[in-house]
Design an enzyme around this catalytic site. Structure first.
Site, PDB file in Angstrom:
ATOM      1  CE  LYS A   1      -7.555   1.569   4.017  1.00 28.80           C
ATOM      2  NZ  LYS A   1      -6.216   1.955   4.535  1.00 28.80           N
TER       3      LYS A   1
ATOM      4  CD  GLU B   1      -2.574   1.210   2.682  1.00 25.66           C
ATOM      5  OE1 GLU B   1      -3.605   1.895   2.755  1.00 25.66           O
ATOM      6  OE2 GLU B   1      -2.108   0.568   3.644  1.00 25.66           O
TER       7      GLU B   1
ATOM      8  CB  CYS C   1      -4.524  -1.269   4.607  1.00 23.90           C
ATOM      9  SG  CYS C   1      -3.482  -1.328   6.099  1.00 23.90           S
TER      10      CYS C   1
END
Length: 296
Positions: A116, A43, A153
């Site tokens: 995300k 990331e 994540c």
């Protein structure tokens, strides 16, 4: 048989974007030389993890997709090496800033972007300051080698993310990551919990999972995070088949037979037996209150 070889990687960060892109390219080339066809970088690898502190000047790191140096560079690499590359980048779109992944297919074509969905906020991980919650929803891409789903994540802590991508046909799950120590409490280590949670996603969905984390210590004023690496590849039963250590640059490679995996999923029947008629609670925040747009 429909075999596909995947790779997880991990490397240190740094503030020099060109150097980080070069480090990432080196790992991609190493993975491709070992036969990898879908290769995951960590990331926000273009620079240090800048979310430790809330600094307005760091908001300037965001770029539109078409102006991003990493996406442009790895588009050429994907085509040259005939590999699929999910590329993490800090995206500016209008007045919003996103933590995003652009998916580059093996011919260098751009397949789309995932933004995300879950944005964390805590000491050293002040992502709500930097990122707008993603508006793409979960996505699956039909690449040259496999249908792949990608979370980013904090998404990896939510079983709904992995399950949704599996329902959408993902044959492999990928999670680029930046996670390590907790600046406010050095006694906390989430490493094992982090791995076990994702292993559970793989096992519950009978879909292999590939996770790439960063390594090294990064300091911002009075805060410091030591990223614990431990990137890994889990098979369809959640077992780790490849794992890196906490401190070393690494390339992990493993081959899966997608036809065999599909047969295993059908044989287990977990998707056949899902009781979607009694899952209403999952659409509430508090376990009982339905959203205002509910049909009931």
């Amino acid at each position: 048989m429909r075999n596909v070889t995947v790779a997880a990687t991990q490397m240190v960060g740094g503030w020099n974007v060109e150097e980080n892109i070069a480090r990432g390219e080196k790992l991609v080339r190493q993975a491709a030389a070992q036969g990898a066809q879908v290769i995951l970088l960590q990331e926000l690898f273009e620079r240090n993890y800048f979310c430790q502190k809330q600094k307005p000047e760091y908001l300037e790191f965001a770029t539109p997709l078409e102006n991003n140096a990493a996406v442009a560079h790895f588009t050429k690499i994907a085509k040259e090496l005939n590999v699929v590359l999910p590329i993490s980048f800090y995206e500016r779109a209008g007045n919003c800033l996103y933590n995003s992944v652009a998916v580059i297919d093996a011919d260098g074509s751009y397949l789309g972007t995932y933004r995300k969905s879950h944005i964390p906020d805590g000491p050293g991980y002040s992502e709500k300051y930097y990122f707008t919650p993603g508006d793409t929803g979960f996505k699956v891409w039909d690449t040259a080698y496999a249908k792949i789903g990608i979370g980013i994540c904090w998404d990896q802590w939510f079983p709904e993310c992995a399950r949704t991508m599996a329902l959408m046909g993902a044959e492999l799950l990928f999670y680029p990551t930046a996670i390590g120590s907790e600046p406010h409490d050095a006694t906390i280590s989430s490493r094992d919990h982090w791995q076990r949670t994702q292993q559970g996603h793989a096992a519950a969905n009978l879909v292999p999972l590939i996770a790439s984390n960063r390594i090294g210590t990064e300091t911002e004023q009075d805060f410091s995070i030591t990223f614990y690496g431990s990137s890994f590849i889990a098979d369809q039963f959640g077992a780790k088949v490849q794992e890196a250590d906490e401190v070393s640059e690494a390339v992990l490679v493993h081959t899966f037979d997608l036809d065999e995996l599909a047969h295993i999923r059908r044989s287990w029947g977990v998707f056949r037996d899902r009781r979607i008629d009694i899952f209403d609670t999952l659409l509430t925040k508090d376990g009982k209150t339905k959203p205002k747009n509910s049909n009931e």
